[in-house]
Design a protein around this motif. Structure first.
Motif, mmCIF file in Angstrom:
data_model
loop_
_atom_site.group_PDB
_atom_site.id
_atom_site.type_symbol
_atom_site.label_atom_id
_atom_site.label_comp_id
_atom_site.label_asym_id
_atom_site.label_seq_id
_atom_site.Cartn_x
_atom_site.Cartn_y
_atom_site.Cartn_z
ATOM 1 N N GLY A 2 0.782 -1.222 0.000
ATOM 2 C CA GLY A 2 0.000 0.000 0.000
ATOM 3 C C GLY A 2 0.816 1.275 0.000
ATOM 4 O O GLY A 2 0.251 2.373 0.051
ATOM 5 N N THR A 3 2.144 1.165 -0.046
ATOM 6 C CA THR A 3 2.997 2.351 -0.060
ATOM 7 C C THR A 3 3.124 2.880 -1.493
ATOM 8 O O THR A 3 3.514 2.126 -2.390
ATOM 9 C CB THR A 3 4.398 2.035 0.485
ATOM 10 O OG1 THR A 3 4.284 1.483 1.790
ATOM 11 C CG2 THR A 3 5.259 3.278 0.518
ATOM 12 N N PRO A 4 2.802 4.149 -1.737
ATOM 13 C CA PRO A 4 2.920 4.684 -3.099
ATOM 14 C C PRO A 4 4.377 4.881 -3.497
ATOM 15 O O PRO A 4 5.245 5.129 -2.649
ATOM 16 C CB PRO A 4 2.174 6.018 -3.029
ATOM 17 C CG PRO A 4 2.233 6.417 -1.596
ATOM 18 C CD PRO A 4 2.238 5.143 -0.805
ATOM 19 N N PHE A 5 4.616 4.776 -4.769
ATOM 20 C CA PHE A 5 5.954 4.989 -5.323
ATOM 21 C C PHE A 5 6.040 6.404 -5.887
ATOM 22 O O PHE A 5 5.171 6.844 -6.658
ATOM 23 C CB PHE A 5 6.224 3.978 -6.444
ATOM 24 C CG PHE A 5 7.504 4.224 -7.195
ATOM 25 C CD1 PHE A 5 8.703 3.752 -6.701
ATOM 26 C CD2 PHE A 5 7.499 4.934 -8.395
ATOM 27 C CE1 PHE A 5 9.884 3.969 -7.388
ATOM 28 C CE2 PHE A 5 8.673 5.157 -9.091
ATOM 29 C CZ PHE A 5 9.874 4.680 -8.590
ATOM 30 N N THR A 6 7.106 7.129 -5.492
ATOM 31 C CA THR A 6 7.310 8.489 -5.979
ATOM 32 C C THR A 6 8.755 8.645 -6.423
ATOM 33 O O THR A 6 9.674 8.232 -5.702
ATOM 34 C CB THR A 6 6.999 9.529 -4.897
ATOM 35 O OG1 THR A 6 5.670 9.348 -4.419
ATOM 36 C CG2 THR A 6 7.130 10.945 -5.459
ATOM 37 N N ALA A 7 8.938 9.241 -7.600
ATOM 38 C CA ALA A 7 10.279 9.524 -8.106
ATOM 39 C C ALA A 7 10.307 10.937 -8.653
ATOM 40 O O ALA A 7 9.434 11.331 -9.434
ATOM 41 C CB ALA A 7 10.665 8.521 -9.194
ATOM 42 N N GLU A 8 11.288 11.723 -8.217
ATOM 43 C CA GLU A 8 11.527 13.059 -8.750
ATOM 44 C C GLU A 8 12.858 13.054 -9.485
ATOM 45 O O GLU A 8 13.882 12.638 -8.925
ATOM 46 C CB GLU A 8 11.552 14.105 -7.635
ATOM 47 C CG GLU A 8 10.219 14.279 -6.936
ATOM 48 C CD GLU A 8 10.283 15.322 -5.825
ATOM 49 O OE1 GLU A 8 9.243 15.531 -5.162
ATOM 50 O OE2 GLU A 8 11.368 15.904 -5.611
ATOM 51 N N LEU A 9 12.860 13.507 -10.728
ATOM 52 C CA LEU A 9 14.068 13.571 -11.545
ATOM 53 C C LEU A 9 14.388 15.029 -11.835
ATOM 54 O O LEU A 9 13.479 15.818 -12.155
ATOM 55 C CB LEU A 9 13.876 12.803 -12.855
ATOM 56 C CG LEU A 9 13.483 11.328 -12.716
ATOM 57 C CD1 LEU A 9 13.252 10.707 -14.081
ATOM 58 C CD2 LEU A 9 14.544 10.553 -11.950
ATOM 59 N N TYR A 10 15.682 15.389 -11.739
ATOM 60 C CA TYR A 10 16.110 16.777 -11.928
ATOM 61 C C TYR A 10 17.188 16.820 -13.014
ATOM 62 O O TYR A 10 18.106 15.992 -13.026
ATOM 63 C CB TYR A 10 16.685 17.362 -10.632
ATOM 64 C CG TYR A 10 15.867 17.048 -9.402
ATOM 65 C CD1 TYR A 10 14.846 17.890 -8.984
ATOM 66 C CD2 TYR A 10 16.133 15.904 -8.646
ATOM 67 C CE1 TYR A 10 14.110 17.609 -7.845
ATOM 68 C CE2 TYR A 10 15.392 15.608 -7.518
ATOM 69 C CZ TYR A 10 14.386 16.463 -7.120
ATOM 70 O OH TYR A 10 13.646 16.170 -5.992
ATOM 71 N N ASP A 11 17.095 17.789 -13.898
ATOM 72 C CA ASP A 11 18.066 17.893 -14.978
ATOM 73 C C ASP A 11 18.126 19.334 -15.476
ATOM 74 O O ASP A 11 17.088 19.984 -15.640
ATOM 75 C CB ASP A 11 17.668 16.952 -16.131
ATOM 76 C CG ASP A 11 18.794 16.781 -17.139
ATOM 77 O OD1 ASP A 11 19.888 17.338 -16.917
ATOM 78 O OD2 ASP A 11 18.569 16.089 -18.149
ATOM 79 N N ASP A 12 19.339 19.822 -15.734
ATOM 80 C CA ASP A 12 19.491 21.157 -16.314
ATOM 81 C C ASP A 12 19.152 21.168 -17.799
ATOM 82 O O ASP A 12 18.878 22.229 -18.361
ATOM 83 C CB ASP A 12 20.929 21.668 -16.117
ATOM 84 C CG ASP A 12 21.217 21.997 -14.659
ATOM 85 O OD1 ASP A 12 20.256 22.340 -13.945
ATOM 86 O OD2 ASP A 12 22.389 21.906 -14.245
ATOM 87 N N ASN A 13 19.196 20.010 -18.426
ATOM 88 C CA ASN A 13 18.858 19.892 -19.852
ATOM 89 C C ASN A 13 17.349 19.663 -19.973
ATOM 90 O O ASN A 13 16.857 18.549 -19.789
ATOM 91 C CB ASN A 13 19.638 18.739 -20.483
ATOM 92 C CG ASN A 13 19.515 18.724 -21.992
ATOM 93 O OD1 ASN A 13 18.481 19.089 -22.558
ATOM 94 N ND2 ASN A 13 20.571 18.285 -22.656
#
Length: 317
Positions: free
Chosen positions: A192-203
């Motif tokens: 029941g735990t949600p999956f979260t991903a944040e991606l950061y890029d200067d391009n």
């Protein structure tokens, strides 16, 4: 004289209004002048006006309201109150001036495309309740809204209703092929735990393509009830996330099957195949095999066949 009076009386009695007497005919008037008077026309203006009124009345029934003459329109306008004519028109004129003076951004077509490209947006929603966002050029005031605020970075976000190993495989592939991409993950084996991903890029362009590709993969997966995946020589990062030894040759897992059905599948697998070259791990929403890559690849294929049989017989629990 008596004869003239007698003739007048007779004419009146007979109803003839034109009195003609021999005396007049025999008068000393100039015959030439008399003949000119006969040619003078004396129109009856009352009769002519009557004809014109009747003619106009007849035409008015054939003329549409929109075809009124200009004179008639001016006449109707003159009947309006002076206050309406002047003040109302003045107000309308003021409104039109205000509307006409509202400044508009004068962008060229290429500028409009550029502004559209840098707008934050939802890339898409998956069938199983997930979502993918892309934030190309955020103002500094909003960069603190994420777990790793970067002053000049574009941000992509993935959020899925549960944690699955295949999501880790997708992120692992992204960071392996794009060294400049930084990330933050929220991952847990707990049900029941949600999956979260944040991606950061200067391009910005690169991250935009990455987020679109991630969405396509997640959306295709959401249409399947269950699916299998394999990975040879898992990276240290992936091994750390899944809490497995980095010395393992390969991993394979079956997603979308409930915890107790995974037990049924492992019972069938252990009874039908005599091998000790692998280990397994049963979780709430996936079954993980670890060991020799070639062996676990064959075993996960057999598990997928058994899962299909169980699903078709409606014995899923």
């Amino acid at each position: 004289m008596a004869d003239v009076m007698k003739q007048v009386v007779q004419e009146i009695l007979q109803g003839n209004k034109t009195v003609i007497s021999k005396k007049v005919e025999n008068s000393t008037k100039n015959p030439e002048t008399d003949s000119n008077l006969k040619h003078i026309k004396r129109p009856n203006y009352q009769r002519l006006k009557k004809d014109e009124r009747l003619s106009y009345t007849g035409k008015s029934y054939q003329t549409s309201p929109n075809s009124l003459r200009t004179d008639d329109k001016k006449s109707n306008a003159s009947k309006l109150p002076k206050q309406f004519n002047e003040e109302s028109i003045s107000s309308l004129h003021s409104i039109s001036l205000v509307q006409g003076n509202v400044p508009k951004k004068n962008h060229t077509h290429s500028q409009e495309r550029h502004h559209q490209a840098i707008k934050s947006r939802i890339i898409g929603n998956t069938k199983n309740g997930g979502c993918v966002w892309f934030f190309p050029k955020l103002p500094k005031e909003l960069m603190g809204s994420f777990h790793r605020p970067l002053n000049s970075a574009s941000v992509g976000v993935v959020k899925m209703p549960e944690c699955l190993p295949s999501y880790l495989l997708i992120i692992n592939e992204v960071i392996r092929n794009n060294q400049g991409v930084k990330f933050h993950l929220s991952w847990s084996k707990e049900a029941g735990t949600p999956f979260t991903a944040e991606l950061y890029d200067d391009n910005v362009d690169r991250l935009g393509k990455i987020m679109n590709d991630i969405y396509q993969k997640l959306n295709r997966r959401s249409f399947k009830q269950y699916e299998t995946y394999t990975a040879v020589s898992p990276s240290p990062w992936l091994s750390s996330q899944m809490n497995i030894s980095s010395s393992i040759d390969g991993i394979a897992f079956l997603e979308g099957i409930s915890y107790y059905t995974n037990i049924v599948l492992m019972d069938l697998l252990l009874k039908n195949f005599e091998t000790s070259d692998f280990s397994y791990e049963i979780n709430s929403n996936y079954l993980l095999l670890k060991g020799n890559y070639h062996i676990i690849s064959k075993l996960i294929t057999e598990l997928k066949k058994e899962a299909a049989r169980l699903v078709s017989s409606d014995t899923m629990i």
